[in-house]
Each structure stands twice: as structure tokens, then as C-alpha cells.
Write a protein that holds these residues in place. Structure first.
Motif, PDB file in Angstrom:
ATOM      1  N   ARG A 132       0.897  -1.187   0.035  1.00  0.00           N
ATOM      2  CA  ARG A 132      -0.050  -0.232   0.068  1.00  0.00           C
ATOM      3  C   ARG A 132       0.803   1.381   0.051  1.00  0.00           C
ATOM      4  NH1 ARG A 132      -4.207  -2.074   4.683  1.00  0.00           N
ATOM      5  NH2 ARG A 132      -5.691  -3.347   3.353  1.00  0.00           N
ATOM      6  N   MET A 133       2.192   0.977   0.109  1.00  0.00           N
ATOM      7  CA  MET A 133       3.070   2.397   0.221  1.00  0.00           C
ATOM      8  C   MET A 133       3.173   2.870  -1.245  1.00  0.00           C
ATOM      9  SD  MET A 133       5.775   1.091   3.179  1.00  0.00           S
ATOM     10  CE  MET A 133       5.165   0.486   4.576  1.00  0.00           C
ATOM     11  N   ILE A 134       3.391   4.228  -1.400  1.00  0.00           N
ATOM     12  CA  ILE A 134       4.019   4.625  -2.571  1.00  0.00           C
ATOM     13  C   ILE A 134       5.469   4.666  -2.615  1.00  0.00           C
ATOM     14  CG2 ILE A 134       4.058   6.887  -3.996  1.00  0.00           C
ATOM     15  CD1 ILE A 134       1.411   7.718  -2.511  1.00  0.00           C
ATOM     16  N   PRO A 135       5.981   3.867  -3.585  1.00  0.00           N
ATOM     17  CA  PRO A 135       7.417   3.799  -3.393  1.00  0.00           C
ATOM     18  C   PRO A 135       8.243   4.964  -3.310  1.00  0.00           C
ATOM     19  CG  PRO A 135       6.760   2.350  -4.812  1.00  0.00           C
ATOM     20  CD  PRO A 135       5.410   3.103  -4.343  1.00  0.00           C
ATOM     21  N   GLY A 136       9.066   5.263  -2.208  1.00  0.00           N
ATOM     22  CA  GLY A 136       9.774   6.430  -2.090  1.00  0.00           C
ATOM     23  C   GLY A 136       9.204   7.616  -1.484  1.00  0.00           C
ATOM     24  N   ASP A 137       7.952   7.367  -1.022  1.00  0.00           N
ATOM     25  CA  ASP A 137       6.978   8.424  -0.459  1.00  0.00           C
ATOM     26  C   ASP A 137       7.129   8.205   1.093  1.00  0.00           C
ATOM     27  OD1 ASP A 137       4.552  10.312  -1.017  1.00  0.00           O
ATOM     28  OD2 ASP A 137       4.354   9.485   0.934  1.00  0.00           O
ATOM     29  N   LEU A 138       7.856   8.802   1.806  1.00  0.00           N
ATOM     30  CA  LEU A 138       7.858   8.984   3.560  1.00  0.00           C
ATOM     31  C   LEU A 138       6.465   9.164   4.245  1.00  0.00           C
ATOM     32  CD1 LEU A 138      11.527  10.763   4.099  1.00  0.00           C
ATOM     33  CD2 LEU A 138      11.235   8.130   3.318  1.00  0.00           C
ATOM     34  N   GLU A 139       5.874  10.022   3.810  1.00  0.00           N
ATOM     35  CA  GLU A 139       4.626  10.142   4.271  1.00  0.00           C
ATOM     36  C   GLU A 139       3.669   8.790   4.259  1.00  0.00           C
ATOM     37  OE1 GLU A 139       2.293  11.941   7.134  1.00  0.00           O
ATOM     38  OE2 GLU A 139       4.116  12.695   6.045  1.00  0.00           O
ATOM     39  N   SER A 140       3.795   8.334   2.950  1.00  0.00           N
ATOM     40  CA  SER A 140       3.130   6.891   2.907  1.00  0.00           C
ATOM     41  C   SER A 140       3.701   5.650   3.707  1.00  0.00           C
ATOM     42  CB  SER A 140       3.171   6.455   1.246  1.00  0.00           C
ATOM     43  OG  SER A 140       2.857   5.156   1.299  1.00  0.00           O
ATOM     44  N   TRP A 141       4.855   5.976   3.861  1.00  0.00           N
ATOM     45  CA  TRP A 141       5.714   4.931   4.844  1.00  0.00           C
ATOM     46  C   TRP A 141       5.046   5.233   6.140  1.00  0.00           C
ATOM     47  CZ3 TRP A 141       9.936   1.299   4.638  1.00  0.00           C
ATOM     48  CH2 TRP A 141      10.488   0.868   5.788  1.00  0.00           C
ATOM     49  N   HIS A 142       5.063   6.301   6.660  1.00  0.00           N
ATOM     50  CA  HIS A 142       4.662   6.456   8.064  1.00  0.00           C
ATOM     51  C   HIS A 142       3.135   5.870   8.249  1.00  0.00           C
ATOM     52  CE1 HIS A 142       3.849   8.400  11.913  1.00  0.00           C
ATOM     53  NE2 HIS A 142       2.811   9.079  11.392  1.00  0.00           N
ATOM     54  N   LYS A 143       2.111   6.319   7.170  1.00  0.00           N
ATOM     55  CA  LYS A 143       1.075   6.089   7.162  1.00  0.00           C
ATOM     56  C   LYS A 143       0.693   4.610   7.450  1.00  0.00           C
ATOM     57  CE  LYS A 143      -3.293   6.307   4.626  1.00  0.00           C
ATOM     58  NZ  LYS A 143      -3.916   6.737   3.397  1.00  0.00           N
ATOM     59  N   GLU A 144       1.360   3.866   6.565  1.00  0.00           N
ATOM     60  CA  GLU A 144       0.954   2.285   6.282  1.00  0.00           C
ATOM     61  C   GLU A 144       1.417   1.769   7.724  1.00  0.00           C
ATOM     62  OE1 GLU A 144      -1.445   1.357   4.622  1.00  0.00           O
ATOM     63  OE2 GLU A 144      -1.491   3.243   3.176  1.00  0.00           O
TER      64      GLU A 144
END
Length: 417
Positions: free
Chosen positions: A68-80
Motif C-alpha cells: 500500500r506504500m507509494i515507493p519512495g514516499d516517506l509520508e506513505s511509509w509512516h501512514k501504512e
């Protein structure tokens, strides 16, 4: 500069930053490589994936979050990571309320490691950073409270109003005074992660553990603003002072292990704190400046380096790094010393061999163990397979402490299964 692996092929010592030709998820000598175009994120993902086998998650949950993460996106990393962390925390509370304690413990342990991942890439000034860290600690507190005997959340006197944060867990075996390992991380690993990297294996072998955040680490950095220091024998000495006051500790069998940059911390402490009976560098560092002294503010770990050293820029950090070397110190070590290193480690096998060679040349009772890709565990601190790392370091320590594991395991009253 390169070193040779068991295959005979040269491996770049900057491999952690390199984008592989194969851009799809695939297996490398250092383990599962999820996002080849984002190697630093792939490294952290590999770390979380590996720690599932020590209870720090489930493979499917970690892979679900990754999908579910957007590769390279740190906000997505945190969220998931937060999604699966919160789900396990809430489930743990519900199951605990129903009296399903074993399930609740499993949930709390998974959530602790997920919160650790969710916190990792937040800037130090991000208002979410400390609350996420403290959610991780809340999970750890719940988990250790259900151990038998219960683990203890401790504050070790250090500076006025600024204690060293830690957890003490007594090994689940009979005996008035048990040996103890002081467990610590390095640049970014913290006391709560030590369960997956060091502590679990030692507890299984009758060795109690004191998992701590030294200056520059975890809660001691986040809550008290204490930057790292080169003379780690001082804070480690405070930990030994505290342990010696306990009736359930054998003061003649206290050891220290540091992972990653903690490999320097542990070795330096062992050079001057001669109450230590053994030292383990779980990842060897000969000189921090040699390792990072040419890195700029675009380096993958620059944010953590600046924070830990209390520097505004990497250039400022470079000056602060210079005293962090074992040169002129390692020859003072008097106790047995293990250097445990991954054969494809970002800290480089060159640094491990230099540390070991210097120790041997100066009469230190040193052992070098390099884990090669063929056996797995070749990643930095065995993040691809932390179980084998724990097996190697805890068996070595049990042998040094004279523990007969055949006899010991017949006496456990709460086996860690």
C-alpha cells in the motif's frame, strides 16, 4: 574500495546506496530487496520483514503495508506502518480485556516494532515523532509486564533529571544471581528493538538483559535531548552501578553488546570499564569519522546523524565524529571480545577485520564471525535474518559465562516459545 565475499566477487562498500539493475522486487545476497530504486527504504523494509521471525510482526502484515506504500514516499511509509501498528495495539487491548494474554502479548510485540518503523523517517521536529515513539514504548511496557517474572521499566541515574531509559528483564530460570547482558543499539536502533536483535536469544539461554537507550539514543535523546558521546564507558558504567545494586544479578558476569554504531559504543566501554566480563560488537566500527566523515547532507542517514550528534549540518557532525575511534583505545580491553558482522554489511567487512586484527595484535581475546550470504545474515546486523545473529552472539556469550544449556533448559519455569 571493495572486499571479497565467499563467491569471490567484489562487493562495493557503498552497496546500500546503489540501485540494482533489476528494478523489480527480488532477492539479493543481503536479503529481500523490495524497492530497488529506493535502496534506503528497501533496507528499512528488509529490517522490519526480518524482525517478524522474532515476533516483531507478521510477514503478511508487513507485505500488506508495503503493497500500500507509494515507493519512495516517506509520508506513505509512516501512514501504512501506523495502520498495522494501531490495529495490533487495539486488538491487543481487546484480547487482554478478554483474558487472552498470550494473544495480547503477540499483538503488543508486533505493534511495538511497527511503531518503530512508523517513527523512523519522521524529522526530529515533527510533532508526531515523540508521540509515535511513546506509542511504541507503551506496547513494550504492556508486553514485558506479562512476562514471568514481569519486566521492569527503569530509569538509570545519569545526569540530574535526565536518566538513561531502559527495561530490565530477568531470565526465566531459577538462581539467586544471574548473568546479565546490557543491550544497546547504535545510530538509530533503540532499546525496544533490542528484543529482536539481542535480548530474546540471551533470555532463552539464562542471561538476563538490561535494554537501554544511551545518550544519543531512543528516549534518552528524544525526551532529554542528550546527544551521543565518545567515552561510552561513562554511561555504561552507570548501568553497571545500577545492576550491582540488584540482588538478582551476578556482578562477575555482566557483559555489553552494541548493534551497528553500538559496536563502537560497546567496544569503547569495554576498553575502560573493566567490570565487564565480555563485550560484543554486533557490527564493528573502527572509526565513525572514517565511515561517515565524507558524507553530505543528502546521505540516507544524515538526518539521524545530525540529530544524534547534536549537529546542524553534516559538516559540523564530521568534527564531532573524530573522537569516535577505537584507535589508541582497543588495546586496553581486558575481557573476551566478539566481533559479529554481516558479510554484506553497510559498515563494511573491512572495518570489522581492522577492528579484529588490531584487537588480536594487542593481545585481546577476540573472536571474529562473519556471516556470508549463503547462510543468510549477511545484511547489516543480520537484519535479513536476526535469529541467526542472536544465535551466534548469545551462544558465544553463554559459553563465556559457563552456561550448560542442556542442564539449563530443563529448569526453565517459563520457556520463551
Amino acid at each position: 574500495m571493495a572486499h571479497l565475499m565467499g563467491s569471490g566477487k567484489p562487493i562495493s562498500e557503498n552497496a546500500i546506496e546503489e540501485i540494482t539493475a533489476d528494478r523489480s522486487p527480488h532477492y539479493e545476497p543481503f536479503g529481500w530487496h523490495h524497492w530497488p530504486e529506493h535502496p534506503w527504504l528497501a533496507y528499512q523494509f528488509r529490517r522490519g520483514l526480518g524482525e517478524t521471525q522474532e515476533g516483531g510482526g507478521s510477514v503478511s502484515e508487513v507485505m500488506l503495508a508495503g503493497s500500500r506504500m507509494i515507493p519512495g514516499d516517506l509520508e506513505s511509509w509512516h501512514k501504512e506502518w501506523m495502520v498495522i501498528a494501531d490495529a495490533n495495539w487495539q486488538r491487543g487491548l481487546a484480547e487482554e480485556g478478554l483474558g487472552h494474554i498470550r494473544t495480547a502479548m503477540n499483538c503488543f510485540l508486533r505493534a511495538a516494532d511497527y511503531y518503530r518503523q512508523a517513527e523512523f523517517h519522521l524529522e526530529p521536529t515533527d510533532p508526531r515523532r515523540l508521540p509515535t515513539f511513546e506509542k511504541m514504548e507503551a506496547c513494550s511496557h504492556k508486553f514485558i509486564s506479562h512476562l514471568n517474572p514481569p519486566g521492569e521499566v527503569v530509569e538509570i541515574p545519569y545526569e540530574p533529571g535526565k536518566p538513561i531509559c531502559g527495561y530490565f528483564i530477568r531470565a526465566p530460570f531459577p538462581g539467586d544471581k544471574l548473568p546479565v547482558l546490557i543491550c544497546m543499539g547504535g545510530l538509530d536502533s533503540i532499546k525496544d528493538e533490542m528484543w529482536f536483535m539481542q535480548a530474546h536469544g540471551c533470555l532463552q539461554r539464562g542471561i538476563s538483559v538490561l535494554m537501554v537507550d544511551l545518550p544519543g539514543q531512543g528516549g534518552t535523546l528524544r525526551r532529554h535531548g542528550l546527544a551521543t558521546r565518545a567515552d561510552t564507558e561513562v554511561p555504561v558504567g552507570k548501568c553497571i552501578d545500577w545492576l550491582e545494586q540488584r540482588a538478582d544479578v551476578d556482578p562477575s558476569r555482566i557483559a555489553v553488546c552494541g548493534s551497528s554504531m553500538g559496536g563502537y559504543y560497546a567496544a569503547r566501554a569495554g576498553c575502560y570499564e573493566h567490570r565487564l566480563a565480555a563485550v560484543i560488537s554486533h557490527g564493528a566500527v573502527w572509526s565513525v569519522h572514517d565511515m561517515w566523515g565524507q558524507k553530505g547532507d543528502d546521505f540516507g542517514l544524515a538526518m539521524h546523524i545530525r540529530w544524534v550528534f547534536g549537529a546542524k549540518t553534516m559538516k559540523d557532525a564530521h568534527e564531532l565524529m573524530k573522537p569516535f575511534t577505537l584507535k589508541g583505545h582497543l588495546e586496553h580491553m581486558k575481557c573476551p571480545y566478539l566481533v559479529l558482522h554481516g558479510g554484506h554489511d553497510v559498515l563494511t567487512v573491512t572495518a570489522a577485520r581492522a577492528t579484529y586484527d588490531h584487537a588480536i595484535a594487542n593481545g585481546v581475546d577476540a573472536t571474529l564471525r562473519v556471516l556470508e550470504p549463503e547462510e543468510t545474515g549477511a545484511e547489516h546486523c543480520q537484519h535479513d535474518n536476526p535469529t541467526i545473529g542472536q544465535e551466534v552472539l548469545s551462544d558465544w556469550l553463554a559459553d563465556k559465562f559457563g552456561i550448560d544449556q542442556r542442564k539449563l533448559l530443563k529448569t526453565s519455569y517459563n520457556p520463551l516459545v
